[in-house]
Design an enzyme around this catalytic site. Structure first.
Site, short mmCIF file in Angstrom:
data_model
loop_
_atom_site.label_atom_id
_atom_site.label_comp_id
_atom_site.label_asym_id
_atom_site.label_seq_id
_atom_site.Cartn_x
_atom_site.Cartn_y
_atom_site.Cartn_z
N GLY A 12 0.78 -1.23 0.00
CA GLY A 12 0.00 0.00 0.00
C GLY A 12 0.81 1.28 0.00
N SER A 13 1.95 1.31 -0.69
CA SER A 13 2.77 2.53 -0.70
C SER A 13 2.06 3.68 -1.42
CB SER A 13 4.15 2.27 -1.31
OG SER A 13 4.04 1.80 -2.63
N ARG A 64 -14.16 -15.48 -10.17
CA ARG A 64 -13.84 -14.06 -10.20
C ARG A 64 -15.12 -13.23 -10.14
NH1 ARG A 64 -11.84 -10.38 -14.70
NH2 ARG A 64 -12.19 -12.13 -16.09
N LEU A 91 -7.64 -8.97 -11.62
CA LEU A 91 -8.48 -8.35 -12.64
C LEU A 91 -9.91 -8.33 -12.13
CD1 LEU A 91 -7.16 -10.03 -15.91
CD2 LEU A 91 -6.77 -7.70 -15.12
N LEU A 92 -10.53 -7.18 -12.22
CA LEU A 92 -11.92 -7.07 -11.81
C LEU A 92 -12.82 -7.68 -12.88
CD1 LEU A 92 -12.05 -3.39 -10.51
CD2 LEU A 92 -11.72 -5.48 -9.17
N ASN A 106 -6.54 3.30 -12.15
CA ASN A 106 -5.46 2.40 -11.77
C ASN A 106 -4.12 3.05 -12.08
OD1 ASN A 106 -4.19 0.03 -10.91
ND2 ASN A 106 -4.43 -1.01 -12.87
N HIS A 108 -0.02 2.22 -13.08
CA HIS A 108 0.73 1.16 -13.74
C HIS A 108 2.19 1.59 -13.91
CE1 HIS A 108 1.35 -2.43 -16.13
NE2 HIS A 108 1.99 -1.69 -17.02
N SER A 135 2.06 5.38 -15.38
CA SER A 135 0.81 5.86 -15.96
C SER A 135 -0.32 5.75 -14.95
CB SER A 135 0.42 5.02 -17.20
OG SER A 135 1.44 5.02 -18.16
N ASP A 140 -10.78 -0.18 -17.85
CA ASP A 140 -11.81 -0.68 -18.76
C ASP A 140 -11.76 -2.21 -18.75
OD1 ASP A 140 -9.64 -1.40 -20.35
OD2 ASP A 140 -10.13 -0.02 -21.99
N GLY A 142 -10.19 -4.22 -20.68
CA GLY A 142 -8.92 -4.81 -21.09
C GLY A 142 -7.91 -4.83 -19.95
N ASP A 144 -4.92 -2.97 -18.75
CA ASP A 144 -4.18 -1.71 -18.87
C ASP A 144 -4.40 -1.04 -20.22
OD1 ASP A 144 -3.09 -2.07 -16.28
OD2 ASP A 144 -1.55 -3.39 -17.09
#
Length: 195
Positions: A12-13, A64, A91-92, A106, A108, A135, A140, A142, A144
């Site tokens: 959690g940085s 999931r 992945l959600l 998110n 990345h 980034s 969405d 996909g 990233d």
């Protein structure tokens, strides 16, 4: 005041950086809840800052989709304006993305669309490129592939290891995340895709 839920898997940085920024009175957003997919170390930051937290363990769900349904139920209790994935290594499911996007962002550790996926730092080193980056994107369906809200280049040194490069990317990632959350709160960053 923009209300923010943060989802984590690890230390959690990025969460801590956001919590530290949000405690300043002039910061226009507040973290109202922290969630995790396991007993993550980063939940200690939520406790330290007096932020409620919840855990939806991945391994306790048959799929999931089932895990995502419970995660969504937990988030719905808080009704956040924005959900930040901050090192969430799952992945959600599409149903949860559809429910929250574009209010779902998110970070990345690469200059997207270069090096998407779970090993962006390792992949950049393996490719032999001279620079990578960080980034912040809208999530969405996909991996990233969502609209890019902010990004910055980071040079790769000849003696970089995966660890050393990642350690230099992290501060950039944190700064971009804080800037994007501030921008969303003030209206300077739009979550709506350009026409």
């Amino acid at each position: 005041m923009l209300t923010v839920a943060v989802l984590i898997s690890g230390t959690g940085s990025n969460l801590r950086a956001l919590l530290e920024a949000a405690r300043h009175p002039d910061f226009p957003a507040r973290v109202i809840v922290v969630g995790a997919d396991r007993e993550a170390e980063g939940l200690a930051h939520a406790e330290e800052f007096g932020i409620p937290s919840f855990t939806v363990p991945w391994h306790e769900h048959e799929s999931r989709e089932a895990w995502g349904e419970e995660l969504g139920r937990q988030l719905d209790v808080w009704r956040p304006d924005l959900v930040v994935l901050s090192g969430l290594m799952r992945l959600l499911p599409a149903s949860l993305v559809a429910r929250y996007s574009p209010r779902l962002i998110n970070t990345h550790p690469a200059y997207l669309p270069e090096f998407p996926g779970a090993h962006g730092v390792r992949d950049a080193l393996a490719a032999g490129v001279t620079q990578t980056g960080a980034s912040v994107i809208v999530v969405d369906d996909g991996v990233d592939t969502g609209p890019i809200l902010a990004q910055e280049r980071v040079q790769i040194r000849a003696d970089d290891t995966e660890h050393s490069l990642h350690e230099r990317i992290k501060p950039v990632e944190r700064r971009l995340l804080i800037d994007v959350v501030r921008g969303i709160a003030t209206g300077d960053v739009s979550l709506d895709p350009a026409p």
